[in-house]
Design an enzyme around this catalytic site. Structure first.
Site, PDB file in Angstrom:
ATOM      1  N   ASN A  60       0.858  -1.185   0.000  1.00 51.32           N
ATOM      2  CA  ASN A  60       0.000   0.000   0.000  1.00 51.32           C
ATOM      3  C   ASN A  60       0.895   1.236   0.000  1.00 51.32           C
ATOM      4  O   ASN A  60       1.524   1.559   1.011  1.00 51.32           O
ATOM      5  CB  ASN A  60      -0.905  -0.021   1.239  1.00 51.32           C
ATOM      6  CG  ASN A  60      -1.757   1.230   1.354  1.00 51.32           C
ATOM      7  OD1 ASN A  60      -1.908   1.994   0.392  1.00 51.32           O
ATOM      8  ND2 ASN A  60      -2.319   1.453   2.533  1.00 51.32           N
ATOM      9  N   TRP A  61       0.936   1.915  -1.132  1.00 59.38           N
ATOM     10  CA  TRP A  61       1.814   3.077  -1.246  1.00 59.38           C
ATOM     11  C   TRP A  61       1.250   4.326  -0.573  1.00 59.38           C
ATOM     12  O   TRP A  61       1.943   5.329  -0.438  1.00 59.38           O
ATOM     13  CB  TRP A  61       2.087   3.369  -2.727  1.00 59.38           C
ATOM     14  CG  TRP A  61       3.165   2.500  -3.303  1.00 59.38           C
ATOM     15  CD1 TRP A  61       3.657   1.334  -2.780  1.00 59.38           C
ATOM     16  CD2 TRP A  61       3.892   2.724  -4.520  1.00 59.38           C
ATOM     17  NE1 TRP A  61       4.626   0.819  -3.590  1.00 59.38           N
ATOM     18  CE2 TRP A  61       4.791   1.653  -4.668  1.00 59.38           C
ATOM     19  CE3 TRP A  61       3.853   3.713  -5.492  1.00 59.38           C
ATOM     20  CZ2 TRP A  61       5.664   1.555  -5.757  1.00 59.38           C
ATOM     21  CZ3 TRP A  61       4.705   3.613  -6.585  1.00 59.38           C
ATOM     22  CH2 TRP A  61       5.610   2.548  -6.712  1.00 59.38           C
ATOM     23  N   LYS A  62      -0.021   4.300  -0.210  1.00 57.04           N
ATOM     24  CA  LYS A  62      -0.668   5.453   0.423  1.00 57.04           C
ATOM     25  C   LYS A  62      -0.498   6.695  -0.474  1.00 57.04           C
ATOM     26  O   LYS A  62      -0.508   6.569  -1.694  1.00 57.04           O
ATOM     27  CB  LYS A  62      -0.140   5.651   1.841  1.00 57.04           C
ATOM     28  CG  LYS A  62      -0.286   4.377   2.691  1.00 57.04           C
ATOM     29  CD  LYS A  62       0.064   4.591   4.128  1.00 57.04           C
ATOM     30  CE  LYS A  62      -0.094   3.276   4.904  1.00 57.04           C
ATOM     31  NZ  LYS A  62       0.165   3.447   6.350  1.00 57.04           N
ATOM     32  N   HIS A  79      -9.168   0.868   5.468  1.00 55.66           N
ATOM     33  CA  HIS A  79      -7.883   1.065   6.132  1.00 55.66           C
ATOM     34  C   HIS A  79      -8.066   1.989   7.332  1.00 55.66           C
ATOM     35  O   HIS A  79      -8.903   2.890   7.313  1.00 55.66           O
ATOM     36  CB  HIS A  79      -6.869   1.659   5.156  1.00 55.66           C
ATOM     37  CG  HIS A  79      -5.460   1.631   5.654  1.00 55.66           C
ATOM     38  ND1 HIS A  79      -4.982   2.565   6.548  1.00 55.66           N
ATOM     39  CD2 HIS A  79      -4.434   0.783   5.403  1.00 55.66           C
ATOM     40  CE1 HIS A  79      -3.717   2.294   6.816  1.00 55.66           C
ATOM     41  NE2 HIS A  79      -3.356   1.218   6.138  1.00 55.66           N
ATOM     42  N   GLU A  82      -6.557   4.438   8.380  1.00 52.97           N
ATOM     43  CA  GLU A  82      -6.426   5.862   8.094  1.00 52.97           C
ATOM     44  C   GLU A  82      -7.712   6.421   7.488  1.00 52.97           C
ATOM     45  O   GLU A  82      -8.057   7.586   7.699  1.00 52.97           O
ATOM     46  CB  GLU A  82      -5.228   6.088   7.166  1.00 52.97           C
ATOM     47  CG  GLU A  82      -3.902   5.825   7.881  1.00 52.97           C
ATOM     48  CD  GLU A  82      -2.749   5.509   6.958  1.00 52.97           C
ATOM     49  OE1 GLU A  82      -1.672   5.195   7.470  1.00 52.97           O
ATOM     50  OE2 GLU A  82      -2.926   5.561   5.724  1.00 52.97           O
ATOM     51  N   GLU A  85      -4.640  -5.162  10.819  1.00 52.21           N
ATOM     52  CA  GLU A  85      -3.633  -4.135  11.039  1.00 52.21           C
ATOM     53  C   GLU A  85      -3.895  -3.436  12.363  1.00 52.21           C
ATOM     54  O   GLU A  85      -4.750  -2.538  12.437  1.00 52.21           O
ATOM     55  CB  GLU A  85      -3.663  -3.100   9.903  1.00 52.21           C
ATOM     56  CG  GLU A  85      -3.195  -3.614   8.564  1.00 52.21           C
ATOM     57  CD  GLU A  85      -2.841  -2.463   7.638  1.00 52.21           C
ATOM     58  OE1 GLU A  85      -1.729  -2.471   7.096  1.00 52.21           O
ATOM     59  OE2 GLU A  85      -3.665  -1.551   7.463  1.00 52.21           O
ATOM     60  N   GLY A 114       3.140   2.047  10.854  1.00 49.13           N
ATOM     61  CA  GLY A 114       4.116   3.108  10.678  1.00 49.13           C
ATOM     62  C   GLY A 114       4.888   3.496  11.919  1.00 49.13           C
ATOM     63  O   GLY A 114       5.624   4.478  11.911  1.00 49.13           O
ATOM     64  N   SER A 135       3.951  -2.343  10.240  1.00 52.45           N
ATOM     65  CA  SER A 135       5.412  -2.313  10.353  1.00 52.45           C
ATOM     66  C   SER A 135       6.060  -3.620   9.899  1.00 52.45           C
ATOM     67  O   SER A 135       6.993  -4.123  10.522  1.00 52.45           O
ATOM     68  CB  SER A 135       5.836  -1.972  11.784  1.00 52.45           C
ATOM     69  OG  SER A 135       5.419  -0.673  12.139  1.00 52.45           O
ATOM     70  N   GLY A 194       3.275  -1.383   4.167  1.00 50.50           N
ATOM     71  CA  GLY A 194       3.208   0.049   3.931  1.00 50.50           C
ATOM     72  C   GLY A 194       4.501   0.592   3.353  1.00 50.50           C
ATOM     73  O   GLY A 194       4.838   0.363   2.196  1.00 50.50           O
ATOM     74  N   GLY A 195       5.254   1.317   4.176  1.00 49.82           N
ATOM     75  CA  GLY A 195       6.453   2.007   3.709  1.00 49.82           C
ATOM     76  C   GLY A 195       7.473   1.115   3.025  1.00 49.82           C
ATOM     77  O   GLY A 195       8.152   1.545   2.084  1.00 49.82           O
TER      78      GLY A 195
END
Length: 256
Positions: free
Chosen positions: A12-14, A99, A101, A169, A175, A214, A235-236
């Site tokens: 997921n590049w957000k 998600h 967020e 999640e 993150g 993470s 994620g990142g």
């Protein structure tokens, strides 16, 4: 891992990625063609601005491309929104919904998430439905209560193993560099499998349950080995081909 379930590693590049980031998509495409990755599915969900170009880049490789969110309606006066039909028209094959967020920053509740999942499924996409507890809920011992409520409210009756993936999640782990213990993750995933089985019977036994929060190359092997963890929502670490492929690599040892 769950025997007989094909793992999925999803990125997921957000709100990250411009046109020059497509070089990472190309590198991931080339990487997942390695023979030892043929037993897993891989997915990148870039921002909506890159979905169509990304699907063109991935046309002849094993990498799937998906969206990060969709509207519950197929079309209409919803300025700035993207429908599931639009993502499908861009040749996407998956869509993330619910998600944390979106739930936290945009006030999405379970009914909204369910409607979006229904829209994704109706458009021919596989819905990745995200659930998870906050730090306060975890400290209060409410993790399983939250998961029960979110599964009940967010997963539509049309969900099957073929069109739905569930991603656990923990909100407090996204993150932050923090991860639950392997015992905590195992307990959460076992609970989800049981709760889904009560609703969906045999479909739940084949449904993929991802862990997210993470996930990095250094901990992927340990996390993916946990019973009922059928892949990762990353994620990142999915923004760089080297890191994403290293997470996929964790399955080499697990699958033999």
């Amino acid at each position: 891992m769950t025997p007989n379930i094909r793992p999925l590693v999803a990125g997921n590049w957000k709100m990250n990625g411009l046109r020059d980031s497509l070089a990472e998509i190309k590198a991931i495409c080339e990487g997942v063609e390695e023979p030892h990755f043929e037993r897993i599915d891989t997915l990148i969900c870039p921002p909506a601005t890159l979905v169509y170009v990304a699907t063109a880049l991935a046309e002849n490789c094993a990498l799937h491309i998906g969206g990060q969110d969709c509207h519950s309606q197929e079309s209409g006066a919803f300025t700035g929104d993207v429908s599931a039909a639009m993502l499908a028209d861009c040749l996407a094959s998956y869509c993330i919904v619910g998600h944390s967020e979106r739930r936290t920053l945009h006030g999405e509740d379970d009914l909204t998430v369910r409607a979006k999942a229904e829209a994704a499924i109706a458009a021919g996409l596989t819905a990745i439905i995200c659930i998870g507890e906050t730090e306060d809920e975890r400290r209060a011992g409410k993790t399983l209560d939250v998961l029960r409520s979110q599964l009940s409210g967010s997963v539509p009756e049309t969900a099957t193993a073929a069109n739905t993936v569930i991603a656990y999640e923990p909100v407090w782990a996204i993150g932050t560099g923090l991860t639950p213990t392997t015992e905590d993750i195992a307990a959460a995933h076992a609970f989800m499998r049981q709760a889904l089985t009560m609703r969906l019977a045999d479909e739940a036994q084949a449904m993929r349950l991802l862990y997210g929060g993470s996930v990095k190359p250094g901990n992927a092997g340990e996390l993916m080995a946990i019973e009922n963890v059928d892949g990762a929502l990353v994620g990142g670490a999915s923004l760089k081909a080297e890191d994403f492929l290293a997470i996929c690599e964790a399955y080499r040892a697990l699958l033999g």
